[in-house]
Design a protein around this motif. Structure first.
Motif, mmCIF file in Angstrom:
data_model
loop_
_atom_site.group_PDB
_atom_site.id
_atom_site.type_symbol
_atom_site.label_atom_id
_atom_site.label_comp_id
_atom_site.label_asym_id
_atom_site.label_seq_id
_atom_site.Cartn_x
_atom_site.Cartn_y
_atom_site.Cartn_z
ATOM 1 N N LYS A 1 8.226 -0.646 7.771
ATOM 2 C CA LYS A 1 7.404 0.514 8.111
ATOM 3 C C LYS A 1 6.200 0.055 8.926
ATOM 4 C CE LYS A 1 9.585 3.665 5.502
ATOM 5 N NZ LYS A 1 10.178 4.916 6.015
ATOM 6 N N GLU A 2 5.723 0.949 9.789
ATOM 7 C CA GLU A 2 4.579 0.586 10.629
ATOM 8 C C GLU A 2 3.349 0.280 9.788
ATOM 9 O OE1 GLU A 2 4.421 -0.172 13.950
ATOM 10 O OE2 GLU A 2 6.569 -0.153 13.501
ATOM 11 N N GLU A 3 3.177 0.971 8.640
ATOM 12 C CA GLU A 3 2.020 0.681 7.798
ATOM 13 C C GLU A 3 2.122 -0.706 7.175
ATOM 14 O OE1 GLU A 3 4.476 3.736 5.268
ATOM 15 O OE2 GLU A 3 4.047 3.347 7.393
ATOM 16 N N THR A 4 3.353 -1.149 6.908
ATOM 17 C CA THR A 4 3.555 -2.500 6.383
ATOM 18 C C THR A 4 3.232 -3.539 7.442
ATOM 19 O OG1 THR A 4 5.252 -1.747 4.829
ATOM 20 C CG2 THR A 4 5.259 -4.084 5.407
ATOM 21 N N ARG A 5 3.716 -3.313 8.667
ATOM 22 C CA ARG A 5 3.432 -4.244 9.755
ATOM 23 C C ARG A 5 1.928 -4.285 10.048
ATOM 24 N NH1 ARG A 5 5.251 -3.058 14.624
ATOM 25 N NH2 ARG A 5 5.388 -5.262 15.243
ATOM 26 N N ALA A 6 1.278 -3.122 9.997
ATOM 27 C CA ALA A 6 -0.165 -3.089 10.243
ATOM 28 C C ALA A 6 -0.922 -3.855 9.162
ATOM 29 C CB ALA A 6 -0.646 -1.636 10.295
ATOM 30 N N ALA A 7 -0.507 -3.684 7.902
ATOM 31 C CA ALA A 7 -1.168 -4.399 6.810
ATOM 32 C C ALA A 7 -0.985 -5.903 6.943
ATOM 33 C CB ALA A 7 -0.629 -3.916 5.474
ATOM 34 N N HIS B 1 0.811 -1.216 0.000
ATOM 35 C CA HIS B 1 0.000 0.000 0.000
ATOM 36 C C HIS B 1 0.843 1.265 0.000
ATOM 37 C CE1 HIS B 1 -3.146 -2.869 1.364
ATOM 38 N NE2 HIS B 1 -3.956 -2.039 0.740
ATOM 39 N N ASN B 2 2.093 1.173 0.457
ATOM 40 C CA ASN B 2 2.979 2.342 0.430
ATOM 41 C C ASN B 2 3.929 2.310 -0.761
ATOM 42 O OD1 ASN B 2 4.814 0.385 1.164
ATOM 43 N ND2 ASN B 2 5.356 1.297 3.139
ATOM 44 N N GLU C 1 11.214 -0.803 1.173
ATOM 45 C CA GLU C 1 10.303 0.214 1.670
ATOM 46 C C GLU C 1 10.667 1.606 1.120
ATOM 47 O OE1 GLU C 1 7.648 -0.566 3.210
ATOM 48 O OE2 GLU C 1 7.961 -1.676 5.074
ATOM 49 N N ASP D 1 -8.390 -1.107 -3.025
ATOM 50 C CA ASP D 1 -7.532 -0.452 -2.032
ATOM 51 C C ASP D 1 -6.105 -0.249 -2.548
ATOM 52 O OD1 ASP D 1 -7.371 -3.319 -1.943
ATOM 53 O OD2 ASP D 1 -6.189 -3.145 -0.117
#
Length: 241
Positions: A158-164, A135-136, A143, A201
């Motif tokens: 990245k935190e967005e990667t871990r969250a996904a 997504h990023n 990253e 998405d």
């Protein structure tokens, strides 16, 4: 760049599986770069079916995975080694000694990255690299940042990667903070790239990657420079193109 849109995931997966099957039949000792995540599961199911039908053999193939989490125990169900065995390797005739994945369990992670580069160098140019997109805008676990690494390296996710990716774990806390990933060098040197993107998405980041400026802040934008890029999309992912 060749961009194709499919009405169903089954049609998309079948096209991708045929693409890979045709390559391996034409070059039985092909060197394949493979990916993980939700996106390629249907493709791997179709490849297993084609093998069982006698349409293709992977006995001479060498396969290199893009990445692996760092620090997961051997046999952890969310390791990419476990993923590949479940979705592909257990269903085809690829010898496991010809299936390479970065060693995320190594105490010396940077040493494991250098070892992986040596294996890639010995195998030569990848004939095909299968890719998804984060997504990023990440490809593999390369990253966004001020710079990108050409070689295999250790990356802090990245935190967005871990969250996904937390949807595959019991909690965000269980998602590893680090991974070992193939760099952009072998990816961009591959003879052919096959990028598969599903879901509305991903539409915005896909537009940024394929039509926006080429920048390290969106690693997938580098794919615009590749002379043999095929992009397979469902209708949701293609919405903003």
């Amino acid at each position: 760049m060749n961009v194709l849109t499919f009405a169903t995931n089954e049609e998309l997966s079948a096209y991708a599986a045929d693409f890979i099957t045709d390559m391996v039949r034409a070059k039985p000792d092909a060197v394949l770069g493979l990916a993980t995540g939700e996106t390629p599961i249907g493709v791997y199911e179709q490849l297993v079916a084609r093998y069982r039908e006698g349409r293709v053999s992977f006995r001479q193939v060498k396969a290199f995975n893009l990445d692996e989490y760092a620090g997961l125990s051997q046999g952890h169900t969310q390791s990419y080694q476990a993923y590949m065995h479940k979705h592909l390797f257990s269903g085809i005739d690829l010898p496991l000694e010809q299936a390479y994945i970065p060693c995320g369990r190594a105490d010396d992670r940077w040493g494991a990255a250098r070892d992986y580069d040596r294996l890639l160098d010995e195998a030569g140019q990848l004939d095909l690299q299968l890719l998804g997109i984060g997504h990023n805008g990440h490809i593999g676990f390369n990253e966004p940042g001020e710079e990108l690494h050409a070689q295999t390296h250790v990356v802090r996710l990245k935190e967005e990667t871990r969250a996904a990716n937390s949807r595959y774990f019991e909690s965000l806390a269980e998602v590893p903070e680090y991974a070992i990933t193939m760099g952009v060098g072998p990816i961009m040197k591959a003879r052919q790239l096959l990028l598969i993107v599903r879901g509305e998405d991903k539409a915005a980041v896909l537009k940024k990657a394929l039509l926006g400026p080429i920048t390290t802040q969106c690693p997938a934008s580098l794919l615009q420079l590749h002379p043999q890029l095929t992009v397979l999309l469902d209708e949701g992912a293609a919405k903003e193109l």
